[in-house]
Design an enzyme around this catalytic site. Structure first.
Site, PDB file in Angstrom:
ATOM      1  CB  CYS A 198     -14.360   2.527  -0.489  1.00 27.16           C
ATOM      2  SG  CYS A 198     -15.822   3.326  -1.138  1.00 27.16           S
TER       3      CYS A 198
ATOM      4  CG  HIS B 160     -10.774   4.941  -1.342  1.00 27.19           C
ATOM      5  ND1 HIS B 160     -11.258   4.347  -2.485  1.00 27.19           N
ATOM      6  CD2 HIS B 160     -11.838   5.556  -0.761  1.00 27.19           C
ATOM      7  CE1 HIS B 160     -12.549   4.585  -2.582  1.00 27.19           C
ATOM      8  NE2 HIS B 160     -12.929   5.328  -1.560  1.00 27.19           N
TER       9      HIS B 160
ATOM     10  CG  ASN C 285     -15.259   6.777  -4.147  1.00 29.47           C
ATOM     11  OD1 ASN C 285     -14.893   5.631  -4.377  1.00 29.47           O
ATOM     12  ND2 ASN C 285     -15.574   7.200  -2.928  1.00 29.47           N
TER      13      ASN C 285
END
Ligand code: COA
Length: 332
Positions: free
Chosen positions: A112, A259, A289
């Site tokens: 990520c 994020h 996500n």
């Protein structure tokens, strides 16, 4: 002095919406639990479009938005932890699809945190006279990784791609990157080599701390609580470190793009850093996500809305498997 300017941004989201209500038809869960614990209402699942397709669509849109010709791209960087192929690199497929005939290409995998690491890498290439325009694409198709009998992890993730074209800038940029390999087993997914047929192969030696049972093999495994605790601390540390390098304060930043893992993680970090929530962009309610694609999809949405303006100072901050983390501050 390092500096980057975002010339163009683009994104691609698959058509299929997997809502919290859909999850409640396949798992013992419900919209109330998922939304209150994560801030996510729905995410997209790519039923049939591979990662390279999503990445290339986002990249084409970013190049079109930038106004440059694909032949003017000097480097394609792809951030992904869910490629379709071990090789060639995803970036090579994107280079071919976009028609960036003069570009070099390679991939970056820091899960990520991938876009942050790729943007940092791009800025260092841009210090070299040979590189003027760099296409960064971050794209993930995590549905094939997720175990849809695991209600804790599968509800978090979505598929999608985001891309940006960046060029040199007189305004400075600072970055802080970190990796804590000691936490590698907080979030992992093993490569599937179950069909390997070399007669000499023996069962893999696993790193200590990694439990690989048949049930867990080759799907995303997560210790949610460990990741949560790491994430809040890592975001605060990364922002504080990058601001200390820059000599700026939290007030000097016009826009924060974190994020998009969990709204509660973002809220805790925002509170800990005492950031004004109105300066913090959040889009996870609709996308979940999407790993490395989170930050560039935010950039693409903001740019399309005219909210990325010249003269702004922008802070990106992320974390992910590794466990990795990082933050970037740049003047647009
Ligand atoms: N629906 C309903 N109940 C669920 C559920 C779901 N989707 N997922 C877990 N539960 C249950 C658990 O089974 C547990 O039940 P029990 O008390 O009967 O054992 C209970 O809810 C609490 O589970 P817990 O794991 O403690 O929940 P949590 O508050 O820690 O939230 C996460 C779980 C995954 C949302 C949270 O830990 C998280 O977001 N972690 C970070 C993960 C992340 O960001 N990963 C990506 C990093 S890039």
């Amino acid at each position: 002095m390092r500096g980057i300017k975002i010339l163009g941004a683009g994104m691609y989201m698959p058509d299929t919406v997997a809502s919290n209500d859909w999850f409640s038809t396949i798992l013992d869960t419900n919209d109330e639990w998922i939304y209150s614990r994560t801030g996510i209402r729905e995410r997209r699942i790519s039923e049939d479009k591979p990662n390279w397709y999503m990445a290339s669509e986002a990249a084409k849109r970013a190049v079109a938005d930038s106004g440059i010709d694909p032949s003017e791209i000097d480097l394609v960087l792809a951030a992904t932890c869910s490629p379709d192929y071990f090789y060639p690199a995803l970036s090579c497929l994107v280079q071919q699809q976009v028609g960036a005939e003069n570009a070099a290409a390679f991939d970056i995998n820091s899960a990520c945190t991938g876009f942050i690491n790729a943007l940092d890498t791009a800025s260092r290439f841009l210090e070299d006279d040979d590189y003027r325009n760099i296409l960064i694409v971050a794209s993930e198709r995590l549905a094939p990784h997720c175990d849809y009998t695991d209600r804790t992890a599968s509800i978090l993730f979505g598929d999608g791609a985001g891309a940006a074209v960046v060029t040199k800038n007189d305004k400075p940029m600072w970055s802080y990157l970190s990796a804590k390999g000691d936490f590698f087993n907080a979030l992992w997914c093993k490569v599937d080599q179950s069909r390997a047929n070399c007669p000499l192969l023996k069962p893999d030696t696993l790193p200590e701390g990694l439990i690989d049972t048949e049930a867990k093999t080759h799907t995303l495994q997560m210790n949610g609580k460990a990741v949560y605790k790491f994430a809040v601390d890592a975001m605060e540390t990364a922002v504080n470190k990058v601001l200390a390098k820059s000599g700026l304060t939290t007030d000097d930043i016009d826009l924060y793009i974190p994020h998009q893992a969990n709204a509660r993680i973002i809220e805790s970090a925002v509170k800990g850093l005492k950031l004004p929530p109105e300066k913090v962009y959040v889009n996870l309610e609709k996308h979940g996500n999407t790993s490395s694609a989170c930050i560039p999809t935010c950039l693409a949405e903001l740019k399309a809305d005219g909210r990325i303006k010249d003269g702004m100072t922008i802070c990106l901050v992320g974390f992910g498997a590794g466990l990795t983390s990082g933050a970037i501050v740049f003047g647009q």
